[in-house]
Design a protein around this motif. Structure first.
Motif, PDB file in Angstrom:
ATOM      1  N   SER A  73       0.835  -1.189   0.000  1.00 41.19           N
ATOM      2  CA  SER A  73       0.000   0.000   0.000  1.00 41.19           C
ATOM      3  C   SER A  73       0.877   1.249   0.000  1.00 41.19           C
ATOM      4  N   LEU A  74       0.247   2.398  -0.164  1.00 38.12           N
ATOM      5  CA  LEU A  74       0.958   3.666  -0.076  1.00 38.12           C
ATOM      6  C   LEU A  74       1.685   3.797   1.260  1.00 38.12           C
ATOM      7  N   PHE A  75       1.030   3.377   2.327  1.00 38.84           N
ATOM      8  CA  PHE A  75       1.608   3.533   3.666  1.00 38.84           C
ATOM      9  C   PHE A  75       2.702   2.498   3.925  1.00 38.84           C
ATOM     10  N   ASP A  76       2.597   1.312   3.316  1.00 38.31           N
ATOM     11  CA  ASP A  76       3.692   0.350   3.378  1.00 38.31           C
ATOM     12  C   ASP A  76       4.953   0.934   2.746  1.00 38.31           C
ATOM     13  N   LEU A  77       4.762   1.796   1.773  1.00 39.96           N
ATOM     14  CA  LEU A  77       5.886   2.423   1.074  1.00 39.96           C
ATOM     15  C   LEU A  77       6.530   3.522   1.913  1.00 39.96           C
ATOM     16  N   ALA A 114      -4.251  11.252   3.845  1.00 37.39           N
ATOM     17  CA  ALA A 114      -3.000  10.483   3.910  1.00 37.39           C
ATOM     18  C   ALA A 114      -2.071  11.016   4.991  1.00 37.39           C
ATOM     19  N   ALA A 115      -1.950  12.338   5.109  1.00 39.63           N
ATOM     20  CA  ALA A 115      -1.054  12.911   6.107  1.00 39.63           C
ATOM     21  C   ALA A 115      -1.495  12.543   7.520  1.00 39.63           C
ATOM     22  N   ASP A 116      -2.794  12.519   7.758  1.00 38.19           N
ATOM     23  CA  ASP A 116      -3.298  12.176   9.092  1.00 38.19           C
ATOM     24  C   ASP A 116      -3.069  10.704   9.399  1.00 38.19           C
ATOM     25  N   VAL A 117      -3.217   9.832   8.384  1.00 42.91           N
ATOM     26  CA  VAL A 117      -2.933   8.405   8.586  1.00 42.91           C
ATOM     27  C   VAL A 117      -1.467   8.212   8.951  1.00 42.91           C
ATOM     28  N   LEU A 118      -0.571   8.925   8.277  1.00 45.77           N
ATOM     29  CA  LEU A 118       0.853   8.830   8.589  1.00 45.77           C
ATOM     30  C   LEU A 118       1.137   9.334  10.004  1.00 45.77           C
ATOM     31  N   ARG A 119       0.535  10.449  10.367  1.00 49.16           N
ATOM     32  CA  ARG A 119       0.714  11.013  11.709  1.00 49.16           C
ATOM     33  C   ARG A 119       0.316  10.002  12.781  1.00 49.16           C
ATOM     34  N   THR A 120      -0.850   9.396  12.613  1.00 46.77           N
ATOM     35  CA  THR A 120      -1.351   8.434  13.595  1.00 46.77           C
ATOM     36  C   THR A 120      -0.482   7.181  13.632  1.00 46.77           C
ATOM     37  N   SER A 121      -0.116   6.672  12.453  1.00 45.04           N
ATOM     38  CA  SER A 121       0.676   5.444  12.374  1.00 45.04           C
ATOM     39  C   SER A 121       2.049   5.608  13.008  1.00 45.04           C
ATOM     40  N   LEU A 122       2.594   6.820  12.954  1.00 41.21           N
ATOM     41  CA  LEU A 122       3.920   7.079  13.508  1.00 41.21           C
ATOM     42  C   LEU A 122       3.873   7.502  14.984  1.00 41.21           C
ATOM     43  N   GLY A 166       6.541  10.113  -1.181  1.00 41.14           N
ATOM     44  CA  GLY A 166       6.317   8.755  -1.663  1.00 41.14           C
ATOM     45  C   GLY A 166       4.921   8.600  -2.212  1.00 41.14           C
ATOM     46  N   GLU A 167       4.814   7.880  -3.320  1.00 37.41           N
ATOM     47  CA  GLU A 167       3.501   7.638  -3.914  1.00 37.41           C
ATOM     48  C   GLU A 167       3.563   6.469  -4.880  1.00 37.41           C
ATOM     49  N   LYS A 168       2.388   5.980  -5.222  1.00 35.81           N
ATOM     50  CA  LYS A 168       2.266   4.811  -6.078  1.00 35.81           C
ATOM     51  C   LYS A 168       1.805   5.233  -7.476  1.00 35.81           C
ATOM     52  N   MET A 184       7.762   5.915 -14.366  1.00 33.71           N
ATOM     53  CA  MET A 184       7.821   6.147 -12.928  1.00 33.71           C
ATOM     54  C   MET A 184       7.952   4.852 -12.132  1.00 33.71           C
ATOM     55  N   GLY A 185       8.792   4.919 -11.101  1.00 34.26           N
ATOM     56  CA  GLY A 185       8.937   3.823 -10.162  1.00 34.26           C
ATOM     57  C   GLY A 185       8.459   4.245  -8.783  1.00 34.26           C
ATOM     58  N   GLU A 186       8.636   3.356  -7.817  1.00 37.49           N
ATOM     59  CA  GLU A 186       8.190   3.607  -6.448  1.00 37.49           C
ATOM     60  C   GLU A 186       9.375   3.794  -5.513  1.00 37.49           C
ATOM     61  N   ALA A 187       9.280   4.774  -4.650  1.00 41.43           N
ATOM     62  CA  ALA A 187      10.261   4.995  -3.586  1.00 41.43           C
ATOM     63  C   ALA A 187       9.645   5.971  -2.599  1.00 41.43           C
ATOM     64  N   ALA A 188      10.227   6.040  -1.421  1.00 44.28           N
ATOM     65  CA  ALA A 188       9.778   6.994  -0.409  1.00 44.28           C
ATOM     66  C   ALA A 188      10.998   7.548   0.308  1.00 44.28           C
ATOM     67  N   SER A 189      10.847   8.749   0.833  1.00 40.35           N
ATOM     68  CA  SER A 189      11.936   9.355   1.600  1.00 40.35           C
ATOM     69  C   SER A 189      11.349  10.112   2.782  1.00 40.35           C
ATOM     70  N   ALA A 190      12.201  10.403   3.755  1.00 38.58           N
ATOM     71  CA  ALA A 190      11.788  11.177   4.919  1.00 38.58           C
ATOM     72  C   ALA A 190      12.975  11.953   5.446  1.00 38.58           C
ATOM     73  N   CYS A 191      12.691  13.087   6.045  1.00 41.48           N
ATOM     74  CA  CYS A 191      13.739  13.971   6.543  1.00 41.48           C
ATOM     75  C   CYS A 191      13.246  14.657   7.811  1.00 41.48           C
ATOM     76  N   LEU A 192      14.047  14.597   8.869  1.00 45.05           N
ATOM     77  CA  LEU A 192      13.720  15.278  10.123  1.00 45.05           C
ATOM     78  C   LEU A 192      14.378  16.654  10.096  1.00 45.05           C
ATOM     79  N   VAL A 193      13.554  17.682  10.173  1.00 55.03           N
ATOM     80  CA  VAL A 193      14.014  19.060   9.993  1.00 55.03           C
ATOM     81  C   VAL A 193      14.002  19.787  11.335  1.00 55.03           C
TER      82      VAL A 193
END
Length: 336
Positions: A73-77, A114-122, A166-168, A184-193
């Motif tokens: 899923s998007l969130f698995d990514l 999507a942003a709220d799902v990520l917030r809750t999951s993390l 990240g997106e599908k 297009m391929g799939e990948a995700a990234s994250a950065c703590l600012v």
């Protein structure tokens, strides 16, 4: 119509003023790509690409393989990359903002944020979470810049922001960019600012939008050709401006970290050796929307290609068309 903005520190303008004269810093970052690799030919057939088109993509643009996993899923990514960036955070309440940058405007059903799902999951229950788009594949750099601005206004030196991408590629329309040199391929990234933190320092950020190319993948052939012709000069212009605003010279930039596209014309126009452009991931991952730059920077970290005190130039282009560049100085290990 062209719009431009640039990053310039402004002391004393925030609610408390304490952080306004501090640089935006990248304290941690992470990346994730699916383990399932597919070839250009595997993808090109279902997309309706001809053998001639695939040959051009492979031989001219360097596209060979990409990562795609329809069972994830998007969130698995996205979540593995986000957790990697957060692994040293001991108090989740210090993460005040979560910014999800995505190139495709609709990444989930309309009933899901999507942003709220990520917030809750993390477990970032105290964070304000929202999505950013419109600058398409350049949105990741814009999100870093916005995160720094939010932290400066917040005024809390302990506050942090998490930027994720990240997106599908869920439809042919948002996967087949062969006329622009990409599939297009799939990948995700994250950065703590942080603001004034101990991470890699953001020294400048420049972005420019050419509104006449706003139709993106729906541009007619004549407009598409003008957009293609404008790409290299515009990218070179924002690169030069970002370097100048950082108080540096072109030779001060150690490596160029960019979206996964061959930068032959850009390197030639700048007079820069092509070896200074990081292209290791291009044949393995192809173009992955807004995630390329931070995925590539993470790869450079993991393979020992980042050097303390060296300056790195991030650059990304968003269909529509936005051209962005950011100069970052890599911090010594003890300062992170």
């Amino acid at each position: 119509m062209t719009f431009s903005t640039a990053y310039t520190p402004r002391p004393g303008n925030g609610p408390q003023g304490a952080l306004d004269d501090q640089p935006t810093t990248l304290e941690a970052w992470g990346a994730y790509v699916p383990s399932r690799s597919v070839s250009l030919e595997d993808v090109g057939g279902p997309l309706g690409l001809t053998r001639a088109q695939m040959k051009v993509l492979r031989r001219v643009y360097g596209v060979r393989d990409m990562r795609l996993d329809p069972e994830q899923s998007l969130f698995d990514l996205i979540l593995p990359a986000a957790r990697a960036a957060l692994k040293e955070v001991t108090d989740p309440s210090t993460v005040k903002y979560l910014l999800y940058g995505h190139a495709t405007q609709e990444v989930t059903p309309s009933t899901m944020d999507a942003a709220d799902v990520l917030r809750t999951s993390l477990g970032l229950h105290d964070a304000q979470a929202f999505g950013l788009t419109q600058q398409n594949c350049a949105i990741g750099l814009a999100a870093i810049d916005m995160a720094g601005a939010l932290l400066a206004m917040d005024g809390d030196p302990a506050a942090r922001a998490l930027v994720v991408t990240g997106e599908k590629p869920f439809a042919k329309l948002n996967q087949d960019y062969h006329s622009l040199g990409s599939v297009m391929g799939e990948a995700a990234s994250a950065c703590l600012v942080a603001r004034g933190g101990r991470g890699d320092r953001v020294r400048s950020y420049v972005t420019r939008t050419r509104g006449e190319f706003a139709d993106g993948i729906l541009m007619d052939q004549e407009t598409r050709e003008r957009a293609n012709n404008a790409h290299d000069p515009e990218v070179c212009d924002v690169i030069r401006e970002a370097i100048a605003q950082a108080g540096l010279e072109l030779d001060d930039i150690h490596r160029f970290v960019h979206y996964n596209s061959l930068m032959i014309e850009v390197s030639t126009e700048l007079g820069v050796d092509r070896d200074r452009f990081f292209t290791d991931n291009l044949p393995k991952y192809s173009h992955c929307y807004a995630s390329d730059v931070m995925v590539n920077y993470t790869t450079m970290r993991d393979t020992g290609q980042l050097e303390a005190g060296r300056h790195y130039l991030f650059t990304a282009t968003g269909l529509g068309a936005t051209y962005s560049a950011m100069v970052v100085t890599h911090a010594p290990e003890g300062d992170r």
